[in-house]
Enzyme design. Structure first.
Site, PDB file in Angstrom:
ATOM      1  CG  HIS A 103      -0.252   0.014   2.524  1.00 11.94           C
ATOM      2  ND1 HIS A 103       0.255  -1.128   3.100  1.00 11.94           N
ATOM      3  CD2 HIS A 103       0.040   1.019   3.386  1.00 11.94           C
ATOM      4  CE1 HIS A 103       0.817  -0.830   4.249  1.00 11.94           C
ATOM      5  NE2 HIS A 103       0.705   0.470   4.454  1.00 11.94           N
ATOM      6  CB  THR A 218      -2.694   2.801   7.566  1.00 11.71           C
ATOM      7  OG1 THR A 218      -1.608   2.771   8.505  1.00 11.71           O
ATOM      8  CG2 THR A 218      -2.260   3.545   6.305  1.00 11.71           C
TER       9      THR A 218
END
Length: 285
Positions: A103, A218
């Protein structure tokens, strides 16, 4: 003869079973590496940002937290705070690896890369990584890229310095990492040692900054993170930005969490030279 043939078949079956048992864990490990992300940045997706808090129990704070990041750093909300003082940091070159975490792209420091001191507590630099476009906004404006310098204290508390970038001249820190980024994009490598990396080159210029209490951007979105976002906007070239977005996995070319509610949080602003910073802010718009 028959028993010998049966014994041969039994041994063959046993060997096949042993072979399969040795292959399955490797395949599973490979699957876990490739299936890197249990979350996404795609709005409307089952694991998209609006659903992070419901997707896993340990991620509940992503949905229920009242001090989530990123936010819009509005000068109308910010309180001038000369008592914050200049950032007290001391970075040194340290051995590092560049890692494709699926990511995002991160530089992980393996040695002592120095620290940031806040209210007498030392926060040691652990890693830096990038988000495109920027996660934080300043007065409603979103930039092309944001660098996060992640620090941890001895008590495992987190402090992050955020730096914003607009398209322009190439970034010196990223320039040194370009060969490794190219290889990650072409060969899908996960990690590569890069030798000594000087985090001081990532920190850049600019002394004025915003300070607020927030969270990780996150999952699991843990709160209690001290955020310091530098006001001066740096520059990154179009090619460098493309290298970063090409290197991550498909679907993460845009890896910025949507803005979160400010709620009743204090946003503080330290500026050593008001006139100079006002000129810089005007030049950015």
């Amino acid at each position: 003869m028959r028993s010998a043939r049966q014994l041969h078949h039994a041994v063959s079956a046993l060997l096949l079973l042993l072979l399969l048992s040795s292959v399955v864990p490797a395949d599973r490990a490979q699957q876990e590496i490739d299936d890197e992300s249990e979350f996404s940045y795609i709005r409307g997706a089952k694991n998209g940002p609006e659903n992070w808090g419901t997707f896993k129990e340990e991620w509940a704070t992503c949905g229920t937290g009242q001090m989530q990041s990123p936010i819009d750093l509005s000068d109308r909300r910010a309180s001038p705070s000369p008592d914050l003082g200049y950032l007290n940091h001391s970075y040194v070159p340290a051995d590092a690896s560049i890692v494709n975490r699926g990511h995002d792209i991160a530089v992980m420091f393996h040695g002592d890369a120095g620290s940031l001191s806040i209210d007498g507590t030392a926060y040691h630099l652990r890693q830096v990584h990038w988000h495109a476009p920027s996660e934080h906004r300043v007065n409603g404006r979103r930039y092309s890229l944001e660098l996060h310098m992640v620090h941890l204290s001895a008590q495992n508390k987190t402090a992050v310095i955020g730096l914003l970038y607009k398209i322009g001249r190439r970034d010196h820190f990223l320039h040194k990492l370009e060969p490794y980024l190219m290889r990650m994009a072409d060969m899908k490598e996960k990690e590569e040692k890069v030798g000594l990396v000087d985090p001081g080159e990532a920190r850049g210029d600019g002394e004025a900054y915003y300070r607020y209490m927030g969270s990780l951007t996150t999952p699991p979105c843990d709160e209690g993170v001290i955020w310091t976002v530098i006001k001066r906007v740096a520059t990154v070239s179009t090619d460098q930005l493309k290298l970063l977005t090409d290197a991550v996995h498909d679907g993460f070319e845009m890896n910025a969490r949507p803005l979160q509610k400010v709620n009743d949080r204090d946003i503080r602003f330290f500026c050593p030279d008001d006139d100079h910073e006002r000129y810089d802010a005007a030049a950015d718009h």
